[in-house]
Write a protein that holds these residues in place. Structure first.
Motif, PDB file in Angstrom:
ATOM      1  N   ALA A 286       4.271   0.688   1.961  1.00 45.66           N
ATOM      2  CA  ALA A 286       3.980   0.122   3.074  1.00 45.66           C
ATOM      3  C   ALA A 286       3.414  -1.215   3.009  1.00 45.66           C
ATOM      4  O   ALA A 286       2.451  -1.353   2.385  1.00 45.66           O
ATOM      5  CB  ALA A 286       3.560   1.070   4.431  1.00 45.66           C
ATOM      6  N   GLY A 287       3.925  -2.158   3.979  1.00 48.51           N
ATOM      7  CA  GLY A 287       2.904  -3.655   3.891  1.00 48.51           C
ATOM      8  C   GLY A 287       1.851  -3.307   4.631  1.00 48.51           C
ATOM      9  O   GLY A 287       1.563  -2.968   5.285  1.00 48.51           O
ATOM     10  N   ALA A 288       0.744  -3.779   4.052  1.00 50.37           N
ATOM     11  CA  ALA A 288      -0.694  -3.883   4.719  1.00 50.37           C
ATOM     12  C   ALA A 288      -1.401  -5.156   4.422  1.00 50.37           C
ATOM     13  O   ALA A 288      -0.819  -5.882   3.583  1.00 50.37           O
ATOM     14  CB  ALA A 288      -1.498  -2.497   4.153  1.00 50.37           C
ATOM     15  N   THR A 289      -2.370  -5.225   5.258  1.00 44.89           N
ATOM     16  CA  THR A 289      -3.403  -6.659   4.869  1.00 44.89           C
ATOM     17  C   THR A 289      -4.608  -6.000   4.808  1.00 44.89           C
ATOM     18  O   THR A 289      -5.295  -4.960   4.993  1.00 44.89           O
ATOM     19  CB  THR A 289      -3.203  -7.441   6.165  1.00 44.89           C
ATOM     20  N   ARG A 290      -5.635  -7.167   4.208  1.00 44.44           N
ATOM     21  CA  ARG A 290      -6.974  -6.894   4.207  1.00 44.44           C
ATOM     22  C   ARG A 290      -7.457  -8.000   4.985  1.00 44.44           C
ATOM     23  O   ARG A 290      -7.930  -9.176   4.434  1.00 44.44           O
ATOM     24  CB  ARG A 290      -7.328  -7.115   2.676  1.00 44.44           C
ATOM     25  N   PRO A 291      -7.844  -7.863   6.351  1.00 43.71           N
ATOM     26  CA  PRO A 291      -8.221  -8.675   7.214  1.00 43.71           C
ATOM     27  C   PRO A 291      -9.671  -9.056   6.929  1.00 43.71           C
ATOM     28  O   PRO A 291     -10.386  -8.182   7.019  1.00 43.71           O
ATOM     29  CB  PRO A 291      -7.777  -8.422   8.391  1.00 43.71           C
TER      30      PRO A 291
ATOM     31  N   LEU B  92     -12.329  -6.269   8.331  1.00 46.57           N
ATOM     32  CA  LEU B  92     -11.961  -5.558   9.430  1.00 46.57           C
ATOM     33  C   LEU B  92     -10.866  -4.748   9.140  1.00 46.57           C
ATOM     34  O   LEU B  92     -10.049  -4.721   8.358  1.00 46.57           O
ATOM     35  CB  LEU B  92     -11.272  -7.015  10.481  1.00 46.57           C
ATOM     36  N   ARG B  93     -10.598  -3.910  10.506  1.00 51.99           N
ATOM     37  CA  ARG B  93      -9.488  -2.981  10.322  1.00 51.99           C
ATOM     38  C   ARG B  93      -8.883  -2.996  11.830  1.00 51.99           C
ATOM     39  O   ARG B  93      -9.624  -3.222  12.606  1.00 51.99           O
ATOM     40  CB  ARG B  93      -9.864  -1.406   9.878  1.00 51.99           C
ATOM     41  N   ARG B  94      -7.641  -2.430  11.793  1.00 48.36           N
ATOM     42  CA  ARG B  94      -6.879  -2.326  12.992  1.00 48.36           C
ATOM     43  C   ARG B  94      -7.049  -0.897  13.505  1.00 48.36           C
ATOM     44  O   ARG B  94      -7.446  -0.066  12.670  1.00 48.36           O
ATOM     45  CB  ARG B  94      -5.430  -2.543  12.871  1.00 48.36           C
ATOM     46  N   GLN B  95      -7.098  -0.640  14.888  1.00 48.14           N
ATOM     47  CA  GLN B  95      -7.025   0.796  15.456  1.00 48.14           C
ATOM     48  C   GLN B  95      -5.499   0.969  15.573  1.00 48.14           C
ATOM     49  O   GLN B  95      -4.996   0.317  16.188  1.00 48.14           O
ATOM     50  CB  GLN B  95      -7.940   0.940  16.554  1.00 48.14           C
ATOM     51  N   VAL B  96      -5.123   2.367  15.042  1.00 44.96           N
ATOM     52  CA  VAL B  96      -3.761   2.570  15.137  1.00 44.96           C
ATOM     53  C   VAL B  96      -3.695   3.430  16.397  1.00 44.96           C
ATOM     54  O   VAL B  96      -4.499   4.598  16.340  1.00 44.96           O
ATOM     55  CB  VAL B  96      -3.352   3.428  13.848  1.00 44.96           C
ATOM     56  N   ALA B  97      -2.446   3.441  17.241  1.00 43.52           N
ATOM     57  CA  ALA B  97      -2.260   4.232  18.271  1.00 43.52           C
ATOM     58  C   ALA B  97      -1.974   5.770  17.656  1.00 43.52           C
ATOM     59  O   ALA B  97      -1.219   5.779  16.832  1.00 43.52           O
ATOM     60  CB  ALA B  97      -1.209   3.618  19.257  1.00 43.52           C
TER      61      ALA B  97
ATOM     62  N   ALA C 118       0.813  -1.177   0.272  1.00 44.22           N
ATOM     63  CA  ALA C 118       0.065   0.077  -0.099  1.00 44.22           C
ATOM     64  C   ALA C 118       0.812   1.312  -0.019  1.00 44.22           C
ATOM     65  O   ALA C 118       1.364   1.510   1.190  1.00 44.22           O
ATOM     66  CB  ALA C 118      -0.857  -0.053   1.157  1.00 44.22           C
TER      67      ALA C 118
END
Lengths: 145, 102
Positions: free
Chosen positions: B44-49, B97-102, B41
């Protein structure tokens, strides 16, 4: 082999960014094409150069580079986060004494911003920069101070 | 047996035999299939969970609900996500799904 003055300048720019500690030191890259393993990250990329005659022995060289600011963020704030990293990096470059010694007219000529959604948003703000150096025609390896 | 009943039985067998994860969501543990394709992306590496489970088990789930995924084959234990989208798929439900980023 000896590096060009352009390469020397870009290494100083990179050192200034590492020294500013805006991101982890090993997350400041030069010309990286493969995905950055961790974010936030900075990727410094050489773009164009050009020379104009300044005197019989010297040219005024123009060095352009692009600075990619890579962040990961929630969908609501990725633009803000990328912008904040750019502002911090810009301040670090402008304030760098080593750079000020050998270049003039360092300025940002514009930005582009993109985002892509996956498990979080990856944001990339690319800032284009331009600066001038004085360079001896007989020696392209060193900027004249 | 009508089509809906047959589909339901097949889905149950597929989830029990091919499921690789458990989603803790809205107080319940739901068995299903988790996957997270990697992609590049913008440098940068990303995923599609995604998580796929039975439509009945996931009927009450809404967007922005917190989910915890445990998926041993992908070495995930209690990984936190939120539901970004929800899609029906022939008696199953796919959670994006997505992650929450700090």
């Amino acid at each position: 082999m000896t590096a060009s003055a352009t390469e020397e300048i870009l290494e100083i720019v990179k050192a200034a960014l590492v020294g500013a500690a805006l991101v982890d030191a090993d997350a400041v890259y030069r010309g990286r094409l493969s995905p950055a393993p961790r974010l936030p990250a900075l990727n410094l990329r050489r773009t164009d150069t050009g020379n104009e005659s300044s005197s019989p022995r010297y040219d005024r060289g123009r060095v352009d580079f692009a600075l990619e600011h890579l962040v990961d963020a929630d969908p609501e704030d990725w633009e803000t986060k990328a912008d904040a990293l750019h502002m911090a990096a810009h301040a670090a470059l402008i304030a760098n004494a080593g750079l000020a010694l050998i270049v003039s007219g360092l300025h940002c000529t514009g930005t582009e911003i993109e985002g892509e959604l996956g498990d979080r948003v990856i944001g990339r703000l690319t800032a284009r920069y331009e600066l001038q150096i004085l360079i001896k025609r007989s020696d392209l390896t060193r900027p004249h101070t | 047996m009508n089509f809906a009943a047959l589909e339901s039985r097949i889905n149950a067998v597929v989830l029990s035999k091919l499921g690789n994860a458990t989603a803790a969501i809205t107080g319940a543990a739901v068995a299903g299939t988790f996957d997270a394709d990697w992609f590049d992306a913008l440098g940068a590496g990303a995923t599609r969970p995604t998580f796929v489970g039975g439509a009945d088990a996931l009927a009450a789930v809404e967007v922005d609900t917190a989910v915890t995924i445990t998926c041993a084959p992908l070495a995930l234990a209690d990984a936190s996500y939120v539901v970004a989208d929800k899609r029906p798929e022939h008696g199953l439900t796919r959670l994006i799904l997505r992650r929450q980023v700090a």
